[in-house]
Design a protein around this motif. Structure first.
Motif, PDB file in Angstrom:
ATOM      1  N   GLU A  85    -117.873  72.087  20.505  1.00 56.36           N
ATOM      2  CA  GLU A  85    -118.930  72.231  21.517  1.00 56.36           C
ATOM      3  C   GLU A  85    -120.279  72.580  20.923  1.00 56.36           C
ATOM      4  O   GLU A  85    -121.314  72.171  21.435  1.00 56.36           O
ATOM      5  CB  GLU A  85    -118.523  73.283  22.553  1.00 56.36           C
ATOM      6  N   ASN A  86    -120.309  73.359  19.850  1.00 63.94           N
ATOM      7  CA  ASN A  86    -121.586  73.811  19.301  1.00 63.94           C
ATOM      8  C   ASN A  86    -122.001  73.083  18.021  1.00 63.94           C
ATOM      9  O   ASN A  86    -123.012  73.430  17.413  1.00 63.94           O
ATOM     10  CB  ASN A  86    -121.565  75.328  19.062  1.00 63.94           C
ATOM     11  N   GLY A  87    -121.238  72.089  17.581  1.00 68.54           N
ATOM     12  CA  GLY A  87    -121.636  71.257  16.449  1.00 68.54           C
ATOM     13  C   GLY A  87    -121.551  71.901  15.079  1.00 68.54           C
ATOM     14  O   GLY A  87    -122.162  71.407  14.137  1.00 68.54           O
ATOM     15  N   ASN A  88    -120.762  72.968  14.949  1.00 69.60           N
ATOM     16  CA  ASN A  88    -120.678  73.610  13.630  1.00 69.60           C
ATOM     17  C   ASN A  88    -119.540  73.083  12.764  1.00 69.60           C
ATOM     18  O   ASN A  88    -119.346  73.539  11.642  1.00 69.60           O
ATOM     19  CB  ASN A  88    -120.576  75.133  13.778  1.00 69.60           C
ATOM     20  N   LEU A 121    -107.601  61.312  25.666  1.00 65.10           N
ATOM     21  CA  LEU A 121    -107.713  62.767  25.743  1.00 65.10           C
ATOM     22  C   LEU A 121    -107.929  63.138  27.194  1.00 65.10           C
ATOM     23  O   LEU A 121    -108.794  62.559  27.864  1.00 65.10           O
ATOM     24  CB  LEU A 121    -108.889  63.257  24.898  1.00 65.10           C
ATOM     25  N   THR A 122    -107.157  64.085  27.686  1.00 64.60           N
ATOM     26  CA  THR A 122    -107.314  64.540  29.070  1.00 64.60           C
ATOM     27  C   THR A 122    -107.671  66.018  29.063  1.00 64.60           C
ATOM     28  O   THR A 122    -107.466  66.724  28.086  1.00 64.60           O
ATOM     29  CB  THR A 122    -106.023  64.317  29.886  1.00 64.60           C
ATOM     30  N   ARG A 123    -108.211  66.462  30.190  1.00 64.56           N
ATOM     31  CA  ARG A 123    -108.604  67.857  30.393  1.00 64.56           C
ATOM     32  C   ARG A 123    -109.689  68.323  29.412  1.00 64.56           C
ATOM     33  O   ARG A 123    -109.698  69.476  28.991  1.00 64.56           O
ATOM     34  CB  ARG A 123    -107.390  68.776  30.340  1.00 64.56           C
ATOM     35  N   VAL A 124    -110.616  67.424  29.075  1.00 62.25           N
ATOM     36  CA  VAL A 124    -111.758  67.811  28.257  1.00 62.25           C
ATOM     37  C   VAL A 124    -112.620  68.728  29.125  1.00 62.25           C
ATOM     38  O   VAL A 124    -113.012  68.362  30.232  1.00 62.25           O
ATOM     39  CB  VAL A 124    -112.552  66.578  27.772  1.00 62.25           C
ATOM     40  N   ALA A 125    -112.901  69.920  28.635  1.00 62.45           N
ATOM     41  CA  ALA A 125    -113.514  70.974  29.448  1.00 62.45           C
ATOM     42  C   ALA A 125    -114.931  70.672  29.920  1.00 62.45           C
ATOM     43  O   ALA A 125    -115.306  71.024  31.036  1.00 62.45           O
ATOM     44  CB  ALA A 125    -113.510  72.290  28.674  1.00 62.45           C
ATOM     45  N   ASN A 126    -115.733  70.034  29.068  1.00 60.86           N
ATOM     46  CA  ASN A 126    -117.134  69.786  29.426  1.00 60.86           C
ATOM     47  C   ASN A 126    -117.696  68.669  28.560  1.00 60.86           C
ATOM     48  O   ASN A 126    -116.981  68.105  27.722  1.00 60.86           O
ATOM     49  CB  ASN A 126    -117.954  71.078  29.289  1.00 60.86           C
ATOM     50  N   ASP A 127    -118.983  68.380  28.745  1.00 62.32           N
ATOM     51  CA  ASP A 127    -119.604  67.306  27.971  1.00 62.32           C
ATOM     52  C   ASP A 127    -120.493  67.836  26.852  1.00 62.32           C
ATOM     53  O   ASP A 127    -121.349  67.126  26.333  1.00 62.32           O
ATOM     54  CB  ASP A 127    -120.380  66.365  28.887  1.00 62.32           C
ATOM     55  N   LYS A 128    -120.277  69.068  26.435  1.00 64.67           N
ATOM     56  CA  LYS A 128    -121.047  69.662  25.338  1.00 64.67           C
ATOM     57  C   LYS A 128    -120.491  69.216  23.988  1.00 64.67           C
ATOM     58  O   LYS A 128    -119.275  69.134  23.800  1.00 64.67           O
ATOM     59  CB  LYS A 128    -120.987  71.188  25.400  1.00 64.67           C
ATOM     60  N   GLY A 129    -121.368  68.937  23.043  1.00 66.26           N
ATOM     61  CA  GLY A 129    -120.955  68.668  21.672  1.00 66.26           C
ATOM     62  C   GLY A 129    -120.186  67.380  21.482  1.00 66.26           C
ATOM     63  O   GLY A 129    -120.410  66.393  22.187  1.00 66.26           O
ATOM     64  N   GLN A 130    -119.260  67.428  20.538  1.00 64.29           N
ATOM     65  CA  GLN A 130    -118.510  66.240  20.174  1.00 64.29           C
ATOM     66  C   GLN A 130    -117.015  66.524  20.095  1.00 64.29           C
ATOM     67  O   GLN A 130    -116.588  67.672  19.938  1.00 64.29           O
ATOM     68  CB  GLN A 130    -118.983  65.701  18.829  1.00 64.29           C
ATOM     69  N   ILE A 131    -116.258  65.442  20.178  1.00 63.30           N
ATOM     70  CA  ILE A 131    -114.808  65.488  20.023  1.00 63.30           C
ATOM     71  C   ILE A 131    -114.492  64.899  18.654  1.00 63.30           C
ATOM     72  O   ILE A 131    -114.956  63.797  18.331  1.00 63.30           O
ATOM     73  CB  ILE A 131    -114.094  64.657  21.109  1.00 63.30           C
ATOM     74  N   LEU A 132    -113.723  65.604  17.864  1.00 54.90           N
ATOM     75  CA  LEU A 132    -113.293  65.128  16.559  1.00 54.90           C
ATOM     76  C   LEU A 132    -111.804  64.836  16.638  1.00 54.90           C
ATOM     77  O   LEU A 132    -111.024  65.707  17.045  1.00 54.90           O
ATOM     78  CB  LEU A 132    -113.554  66.178  15.481  1.00 54.90           C
ATOM     79  N   VAL A 133    -111.418  63.627  16.256  1.00 54.51           N
ATOM     80  CA  VAL A 133    -110.025  63.202  16.316  1.00 54.51           C
ATOM     81  C   VAL A 133    -109.637  62.688  14.940  1.00 54.51           C
ATOM     82  O   VAL A 133    -110.318  61.822  14.382  1.00 54.51           O
ATOM     83  CB  VAL A 133    -109.804  62.099  17.370  1.00 54.51           C
ATOM     84  N   ALA A 134    -108.551  63.224  14.392  1.00 56.03           N
ATOM     85  CA  ALA A 134    -108.067  62.802  13.080  1.00 56.03           C
ATOM     86  C   ALA A 134    -106.619  62.341  13.199  1.00 56.03           C
ATOM     87  O   ALA A 134    -105.816  62.959  13.901  1.00 56.03           O
ATOM     88  CB  ALA A 134    -108.176  63.947  12.076  1.00 56.03           C
ATOM     89  N   VAL A 135    -106.310  61.250  12.499  1.00 59.75           N
ATOM     90  CA  VAL A 135    -104.964  60.679  12.477  1.00 59.75           C
ATOM     91  C   VAL A 135    -104.415  60.872  11.070  1.00 59.75           C
ATOM     92  O   VAL A 135    -105.028  60.437  10.092  1.00 59.75           O
ATOM     93  CB  VAL A 135    -104.998  59.174  12.833  1.00 59.75           C
ATOM     94  N   PHE A 136    -103.266  61.523  10.985  1.00 63.99           N
ATOM     95  CA  PHE A 136    -102.649  61.822   9.689  1.00 63.99           C
ATOM     96  C   PHE A 136    -101.321  61.095   9.551  1.00 63.99           C
ATOM     97  O   PHE A 136    -100.573  60.974  10.517  1.00 63.99           O
ATOM     98  CB  PHE A 136    -102.421  63.332   9.549  1.00 63.99           C
ATOM     99  N   ASP A 137    -101.033  60.657   8.324  1.00 66.39           N
ATOM    100  CA  ASP A 137     -99.766  59.973   8.076  1.00 66.39           C
ATOM    101  C   ASP A 137     -98.853  60.762   7.143  1.00 66.39           C
ATOM    102  O   ASP A 137     -97.862  60.242   6.651  1.00 66.39           O
ATOM    103  CB  ASP A 137     -99.996  58.564   7.537  1.00 66.39           C
ATOM    104  N   SER A 138     -99.205  62.035   6.907  1.00 65.36           N
ATOM    105  CA  SER A 138     -98.368  62.861   6.034  1.00 65.36           C
ATOM    106  C   SER A 138     -98.584  64.339   6.347  1.00 65.36           C
ATOM    107  O   SER A 138     -99.604  64.728   6.910  1.00 65.36           O
ATOM    108  CB  SER A 138     -98.712  62.611   4.562  1.00 65.36           C
ATOM    109  N   GLU A 139     -97.625  65.124   5.943  1.00 64.33           N
ATOM    110  CA  GLU A 139     -97.751  66.572   6.092  1.00 64.33           C
ATOM    111  C   GLU A 139     -98.885  67.102   5.223  1.00 64.33           C
ATOM    112  O   GLU A 139     -99.596  68.027   5.614  1.00 64.33           O
ATOM    113  CB  GLU A 139     -96.427  67.243   5.714  1.00 64.33           C
TER     114      GLU A 139
END
Length: 137
Positions: free
Chosen positions: A86-89, A26-44
């Protein structure tokens, strides 16, 4: 003994050829607040929320660049969706006009003024694995 070795080798070969690692940068992450969620999908269906993600990770945000690995995926077609919570919601916050207030991204980095469709984000994961880069927006 020879037959056993041949059988073990063929099982190891089949097992290793069925698993591929997906490395996501991941590039250009704006800041270090909160978390990054990444999901990998194999279907529509998964992409549209009607089925579970094939794999997912939640990591602490780090300004600039974040690297993740999804090991042992079956070779095939996948799409990656990223959200900087960023805010964990647990949701991508938006303005009253529907414009995202938090970072997001898709595999293939389509330049759209809307959420990408699965066919716009899909890529092939070969047996040898692959590294993709997702530019955060």
């Amino acid at each position: 003994m020879t037959r056993t070795l041949v059988l073990l080798f063929s099982v190891a070969t089949v097992t290793s050829s069925l698993a591929a690692d997906l490395d996501v940068r991941l590039t250009r992450v704006a800041n270090d607040k909160g978390q990054i969620l990444v999901a990998v999908f194999d279907s529509e269906d998964g992409w549209d929320g009607r089925a579970k993600a094939r794999a997912a990770q939640r990591v602490d945000a780090s300004k600039g660049q974040v690297d993740l690995r999804f090991p042992d995926l079956e070779p095939g077609r996948y799409g990656v969706l990223v959200m900087h919570d960023e805010n964990g919601n647990g949701t991508l916050d938006k303005t009253v006009l529907g414009i995202p207030k938090e970072g997001y991204g898709f595999s293939n980095n389509p330049r759209l003024m809307r959420r990408a469709r699965f066919d716009e984000a899909v890529f092939e994961l070969p047996e040898g694995g692959r590294r993709i880069e997702v530019e955060m927006r």
